[in-house]
Enzyme design. Structure first.
Site: not given
Ligand code: NAD
Length: 520
Positions: A183, A256, A290, A388
């Site tokens: 996906k 992750e 990331c 973040e």
């Protein structure tokens, strides 16, 4: 402004969109080019029943795919490696168009996918081959450990690295004998669909890698409910809901997730090298990486020199919408991401932070462009101090000694990636080992870490569960099965011998084993 791409044949995006099987849904998702905000195509918004049907086809395909020899499966991934390199311009055009990234950032994805395909095609056999294990009594038992595929692996991917994160975790899953249902993110489905096409051209059976496009909160849960393992990459927030659902289903998952990564420039650092590292580490992919640094700590002795050079180099960065390699900073991916970055910066500045460079949106360049931004004076009450941002924004502050720097680096609920800059290698390793992050680079922003595909990679704390790359990156897609054959002399007590005698004899044997292991 419309972008003419020389490498994508006409109708490619429409054909890719039509390749998704969505019989239960008439809805679609419109995909835009972040450079301009224009629509570039549509993909189906699959219904949960489409997902179930896709997983069912992948499950049927898995029986045949897992019966192929490892050599034959590796041949497919090896051809895929060649196709990714040969068709890189086509892949890059699609990637840049739908993500708005700079082409040089997209090229890192080409390298990554090819590296993973080559590495796992060469090493999967070694990582998964049956292994002889010790029995309780030497020679009395033959014990073997086998690795069998889990079945169908669901990969859920974000938009920031649309090729890498759609494919690189799927490669070891496929080599282990699983089939995969992917996906992709709503923003970047076409790169994933093109990768699926290349996998088929490389010889992968039709249903061994299927793509289901659609909304995360509809397709995601349906996928988690239907597969045997979930490989998720995305935000920590969504990761928690994925883990919850997978846990309820007793389905294994690897997560992750997001970071709030620190970089430390120690007082003996080569300042110009550290600044170049910070430029790469903070502004690659417009900060939507990331592993990128959003907290930069500079030791007192080099603070002024570092900051003035960092500001100077940041000002020089080129930023424009372009399909060519010459641009250094691309666009943010979407209005949602753009608003988040703008809000974080405005919040910080309104509470007293200083934007020493940048700090502004650039609608003159494109709707979602935001200037590379260096902030000083960031304090705890500002949102971006801990959350973040995922944009080209970094907070720079100073520290006094190594203890203080390490404490600042570890003062976060995230633990993904960090970097230490020093000319003293021993000091660098010592500091690196004390930072609570899954990966730490020394004199490197993230390239050495990311490209060391033989070493496990992933997050500590709220940055994830599980690891990609290396042995761990493929064995997680398997179930272990242990088979033990009793040849003679069972460890259990023989029926003819009184248990009291057996216990006495075994106690002596246990003591003997320990003395032998300790070398008498
Ligand atoms: P996101 O969590 O919003 O979305 C990721 C994927 O999950 C998308 O495909 C989305 O459609 C899907 N999704 C959304 N809701 C879902 C649900 N309820 N169930 C299942 N799936 C669902 O993340 P994003 O904004 O696309 O990506 C940015 C984030 O990803 C950042 O936090 C970044 O740090 C993180 N990231 C981590 C890594 C890593 O390797 N650790 C790599 C890249 C990005």
């Amino acid at each position: 402004m419309t972008f003419q791409t020389s490498h994508i044949p006409p109708d490619t995006l429409d054909d890719l969109g039509r390749s998704v099987s969505a019989e239960e849904s008439d809805d679609s998702i419109s995909v835009e080019a972040p450079f301009t905000g224009e629509r570039i195509g549509d993909v189906p918004a699959c219904a949960p029943r489409d997902v179930t049907a896709g997983v069912s086809r992948a499950r049927t395909a898995q029986t045949e795919w897992s019966s192929w020899s490892m050599e034959r499966r590796a041949g497919v991934l090896s051809r895929f490696h060649d196709l990714v390199l040969d068709r890189q311009d086509e892949l890059l055009d699609v990637m840049v168009l739908e993500s708005g990234k700079a082409r040089r950032d997209g090229y890192e994805e080409i390298l990554d996918v090819a590296t993973n395909a080559r590495y796992y095609a060469a090493r999967a056999e070694e990582f998964l081959r049956p292994r002889r294990r010790d029995g309780a009594i030497p020679l009395a038992t033959k014990t073997m450990e086998y690795r069998t595929p889990v079945g169908v692996v669901g990969v859920i991917a974000p938009w920031n690295y649309p090729l890498t994160l759609a494919v690189s975790d799927a490669i070891p899953a496929l080599l282990a004998g699983n089939t995969v249902v992917l996906k992709p993110a709503e923003e970047t489905p076409f790169t994933a669909l093109l990768a699926a096409k290349l996998l088929r051209e490389a010889g992968l059976p039709e249903d061994a890698f299927r793509v289901v496009t659609g909304w995360g909160d509809e397709v995601g849960p349906a996928l988690i409910d239907a597969v045997d393992f979930v490989s998720f990459t995305g935000s920590t927030e969504t990761g928690r809901t994925v883990a919850e659902r997978a846990g309820k289903n007793l389905v294994k998952c690897s997560l992750e997730l997001g970071g709030k990564n620190p970089m430390l420039a120690l007082d003996d650092a080569d300042v110009s090298a550290a600044v170049e590292g910070a430029i790469r580490g903070c502004f690659t992919n417009a900060g939507q990486l990331c592993l990128s640094f959003e907290r930069l700590y500079v030791q007192d002795g080099v603070y002024n020199r570092f900051l003035s050079r960092f500001v100077e180099r940041t000002r020089e960065l080129s930023m424009e919408p372009s399909l060519d390699y010459d641009v250094e900073v691309g666009s943010l991916v979407s209005e949602r991401q753009f608003e988040k970055v703008r809000e974080h910066v405005n919040d910080a500045v309104s509470k007293g932070a200083t934007a020493v460079v940048g700090g502004n949106a650039r609608p003159d360049v494109g709707p979602y462009f935001f200037e590379p931004t260096i902030l000083t004076g960031v304090t705890e009450e500002m949102t971006l101090a801990r959350e973040e941002t995922f944009g080209p924004v970094v907070a720079v502050s100073r520290f006094s000694d190594d203890e203080n720097g390490i404490a600042l680096a570890n003062d976060s609920d995230r633990g993904l990636n960090a970097s230490v800059w020093t000319t003293d290698s021993d000091r660098g390793w010592e500091v690196a080992r004390r930072i609570d992050c899954g990966t730490v680079g020394i004199n490197d922003p993230y390239h050495a870490i990311w490209a060391s595909v033989d070493a496990p990679m992933g997050g500590m704390k709220d940055s994830g569960i599980g690891r990609r790359h290396g042995r761990e990156g493929i064995r997680k897609y398997t179930e272990s099965q242990t088979v033990a054959e009793q040849r003679f002399a069972s460890v259990a007590s023989p029926r003819q011998v009184p248990t009291k005698w057996y216990a006495r004899a075994m106690t002596s044997v246990m003591r003997l084993f320990k003395r032998i292991e300790e070398g008498w």
